[in-house]
Write an enzyme that holds these catalytic residues in place. Sequence first.
Site, PDB file in Angstrom:
ATOM      1  N   ASN A   9       6.908  28.469 -44.889  1.00  0.00           N
ATOM      2  CA  ASN A   9       5.647  29.039 -44.423  1.00  0.00           C
ATOM      3  C   ASN A   9       5.650  30.507 -44.845  1.00  0.00           C
ATOM      4  OD1 ASN A   9       3.475  30.038 -43.031  1.00  0.00           O
ATOM      5  ND2 ASN A   9       4.426  29.871 -41.000  1.00  0.00           N
ATOM      6  N   LYS A  11       3.284  32.659 -44.753  1.00  0.00           N
ATOM      7  CA  LYS A  11       2.413  33.541 -43.964  1.00  0.00           C
ATOM      8  C   LYS A  11       1.586  34.423 -44.915  1.00  0.00           C
ATOM      9  CE  LYS A  11       5.794  33.121 -40.332  1.00  0.00           C
ATOM     10  NZ  LYS A  11       6.392  33.652 -39.136  1.00  0.00           N
ATOM     11  N   HIS A  95       0.203  26.981 -35.667  1.00  0.00           N
ATOM     12  CA  HIS A  95       1.309  27.942 -35.660  1.00  0.00           C
ATOM     13  C   HIS A  95       1.096  28.955 -34.527  1.00  0.00           C
ATOM     14  CE1 HIS A  95       3.990  31.175 -36.839  1.00  0.00           C
ATOM     15  NE2 HIS A  95       4.672  30.251 -37.514  1.00  0.00           N
ATOM     16  N   GLU A 164       9.007  25.482 -32.666  1.00  0.00           N
ATOM     17  CA  GLU A 164       9.307  26.877 -32.974  1.00  0.00           C
ATOM     18  C   GLU A 164       9.237  27.728 -31.712  1.00  0.00           C
ATOM     19  OE1 GLU A 164       8.433  27.730 -37.397  1.00  0.00           O
ATOM     20  OE2 GLU A 164       6.567  27.981 -36.320  1.00  0.00           O
ATOM     21  N   GLY A 170      10.878  35.270 -36.521  1.00  0.00           N
ATOM     22  CA  GLY A 170      10.909  36.592 -37.147  1.00  0.00           C
ATOM     23  C   GLY A 170      11.732  37.614 -36.392  1.00  0.00           C
TER      24      GLY A 170
HETATM   25  P1  PGA Z   1      10.824  32.890 -39.407  1.00  0.00           P
HETATM   26  O1  PGA Z   1       9.394  32.209 -39.205  1.00  0.00           O
HETATM   27  O2  PGA Z   1      11.685  31.912 -40.177  1.00  0.00           O
HETATM   28  O3  PGA Z   1      10.555  34.158 -40.177  1.00  0.00           O
HETATM   29  O4  PGA Z   1      11.393  33.146 -38.042  1.00  0.00           O
HETATM   30  C1  PGA Z   1       9.274  30.844 -38.933  1.00  0.00           C
HETATM   31  C2  PGA Z   1       7.823  30.476 -38.731  1.00  0.00           C
HETATM   32  O5  PGA Z   1       7.099  31.242 -38.086  1.00  0.00           O
HETATM   33  O6  PGA Z   1       7.363  29.404 -39.191  1.00  0.00           O
END
Ligand code: PGA
Length: 248
Positions: A9, A11, A95, A164, A170
Amino acid sequence: MLKPFIAANWKMNKTSQETEEFIHSFIPLVKDISDVDILLAPAFISIESASRLLKSSNVLLGAQNVYHEESGAFTGEISPDMLLAAGCSHVIIGHSERREYFSETDDIVNKKIKLARAKGLDVILCIGESLEERESDRTFDVLDGQLSGSLKDLSLEGITIAYEPIWAIGTGKTATDEQANETHVFIREWLGKNREGSENVRIQYGGSVKPENIKGLMSQPEIDGALVGGASLKPDSFAKIVAGASGK
Ligand code: PGA
């Protein structure tokens, strides 16, 4: 045993040109991996160029969002037909960033999944609790609400669940392998109690997945893959995550 499913993903990262550069480096790194489903979800504007480059590869293409109406006066929105025509097979829906910054409720998520599935897109449905909800022991209640609302009147065909925990996205904080698995067990049981065909649904973990922790996560019986944000932005890092899921 379900085939592992690793999805990137991206983003709001990467221009079309950066997307193309990534794909040129990434494809050779994963071309021999046939026991993992691999998916990239770039920004809408990069989907067409990604689609051209991924066409004869073993990498699937998805979008990060979709609208819940077929067409018409919805300025700025993208429909399932547009995604299909551009070469997407999948779409990520619900999400936590969409829920938080764009006020997406379970009801909207449900409408989006319904139209996406009716049109033939496979869906990655994201669910997860906040830190406050986990600390006040409400994780399973929150997930129960998100699953019943998002999957209202829907079968499980074409659906992957991405668990998640919001506090792990993040932040560099991953749920422990056992914490993640325990929640996946809850989700699997919920699906089994409420829908047919739950044994075929893949449940991905997401939240600070990296090359260093993918093997531990994948060693858990109920973790069937990962939805990866930050660590999917570099070809070698994402290829290592895919390789870490191979052989499960
Ligand atoms: P991350 O994000 O791997 O940067 O923690 C995962 C997501 O939000 O799908």
